[in-house]
Scaffold this active site. Structure first.
Site, PDB file in Angstrom:
ATOM      1  N   THR A 264       0.892  -1.206  -0.028  1.00 13.54           N
ATOM      2  CA  THR A 264      -0.018  -0.111  -0.002  1.00 13.54           C
ATOM      3  C   THR A 264       0.792   1.375   0.044  1.00 13.54           C
ATOM      4  OG1 THR A 264      -0.249  -0.321   2.503  1.00 13.54           O
ATOM      5  CG2 THR A 264      -1.966  -1.297   1.141  1.00 13.54           C
ATOM      6  N   GLU A 265       2.010   1.275   0.372  1.00 13.25           N
ATOM      7  CA  GLU A 265       2.967   2.311   0.523  1.00 13.25           C
ATOM      8  C   GLU A 265       4.187   2.286   0.059  1.00 13.25           C
ATOM      9  OE1 GLU A 265       2.247   4.452   4.457  1.00 13.25           O
ATOM     10  OE2 GLU A 265       0.181   3.900   4.421  1.00 13.25           O
TER      11      GLU A 265
END
Length: 376
Positions: A264-265
């Site tokens: 996600t990041e």
């Protein structure tokens, strides 16, 4: 003269067509991985509102999913008890819809960037469980409800597991609500939009202690009949740590829960890091020191190549597990946008993404695209 003008116009038109054709045949991230998983980026407000035209063009070209870097966190979207600031979020969602992207909401419950008033009564004392639950439900119902059917998936709970032992992090949410705080957040989110995907999101999930803590948390939610669609593994990694084997072990372990996995990041910190943790605790900050800002003007080619290999190795792993991985989201669009320019030391020149400060692809982009070609 007239014929010459017509010929020139035709030549320009044909030349433009040729240029467009060449551009369309250039591979993009969303095209080469379209059968595997979404590939996206976290956007700041200038990008999602269209104020950064160069970024907008890059996002439209390369990505098919977007996340909001800050504008849907509690503080920015709901700064005061009776005040919501929806304009930035509305623009973000509209941008995603206009470009037919898979839109992510981030984040509904987090111990950071949540205003103090959320946890206090009118006298500044700790709020009661009843009051805090009411505020949580009202917030989630209002925010998720506003974007029902528009935002496809929500990071419901962010970073709730302690870094060291894998226990629940000591936060105001846990202190006031007790251990069912996570269940309540997921319940309220599901009620607000039954069709939205719901995620748990955290960093350093390659570490066995944190991994086991998340497994325990997700199992406790599943035992209550609460569906967690996917676990978001924040990919705030370095050039060598964690190892590919460590990351893979968590992908496999989480998939055994019957959930999917999102990265996600994703970003790769190429700079020396004074933090003892391989994580993303924004509370950790250090004083400026030149030895931690070693490439102030440009990244040496030797490090560019290491960065390219690191990204290629990670995407090869993601492709290997494409049956359980739904989404890869880079935390920023270009190096200029990255939070790593200011964390854990403000003012550093960081190079963690696939596009440089001039919006140009780095060698790492070609290395990532090549991993898809190698697997065809």
């Amino acid at each position: 003269m007239k014929k010459q003008i017509i010929y020139s116009v035709l030549s320009l038109a044909l030349g433009g067509m040729a240029m467009n054709f060449v551009q369309k045949t250039e591979p993009t991230l969303k095209e080469v991985f379209k059968k595997d998983f979404y590939v996206g980026a976290a956007l700041n407000y200038k990008q999602s509102s269209g104020q950064d035209a160069k970024s907008t063009a890059l996002i439209q070209q390369q990505f098919n999913t977007i996340s909001p870097e800050n504008l849907l966190k509690w503080g920015p979207v709901h700064p005061q008890p009776d005040k919501y600031n929806f304009k930035p979020a509305d623009d973000y969602v509209a941008f995603g819809q206009q470009n037919k992207m898979f839109i992510i909401g981030h984040t509904l419950m987090w111990h950071q960037q949540t205003p103090k008033w959320v946890f206090e009564d009118e006298n500044g004392q700790p709020a009661s469980r009843e009051v805090l639950l009411k505020r949580l439900q009202e917030h989630i119902t209002t925010v998720v409800g506003r974007y029902k059917g528009k935002i496809n998936g929500w990071d419901v709970l962010n970073e709730a597991i302690d870094d060291q032992q894998g226990d629940l992090r000591k936060t105001k949410w846990l202190e006031i609500l007790g251990e069912d705080f996570a269940a309540k957040a997921f319940e309220y989110a599901h009620q607000a939009d039954p069709k939205a995907e719901l995620y748990y999101n955290d960093y350093s999930l390659y570490r066995p202690e944190k991994r086991e803590g998340v497994i325990k948390l997700v199992k406790s939610l599943q035992a209550k009949g609460i569906k967690v669609t996917a676990i978001g593994m924040q990919g705030h990694y370095g050039l060598t740590k964690p190892s590919i084997d460590q990351v893979e072990a968590s992908i496999v372990a989480f998939s055994k829960l019957g959930v999917h996995v999102n990265f996600t990041e994703l970003d790769i910190d190429v700079l020396p890091n004074p933090s003892r943790r391989q994580g993303a605790d924004i509370a950790e900050n250090f004083a400026a020191d030149a030895k931690y800002n070693v490439y102030p003007t440009a990244l040496p080619d030797s490090v560019q190549q290491k960065l390219a290999k690191r990204y290629a190795d990670l995407f090869a792993l993601f492709h290997k597990h494409r049956d359980v991985i739904d989404r890869i989201t880079l935390w920023g669009v270009t190096d200029a946008d990255s939070w790593l320019n200011d964390w854990p030391i403000r003012g550093r020149t960081s190079y963690p993404l696939l596009f440089d400060r001039a919006y140009q692809p780095k060698p790492a982009l070609q290395a990532v695209l090549q991993t898809a070609k190698n697997k065809m």
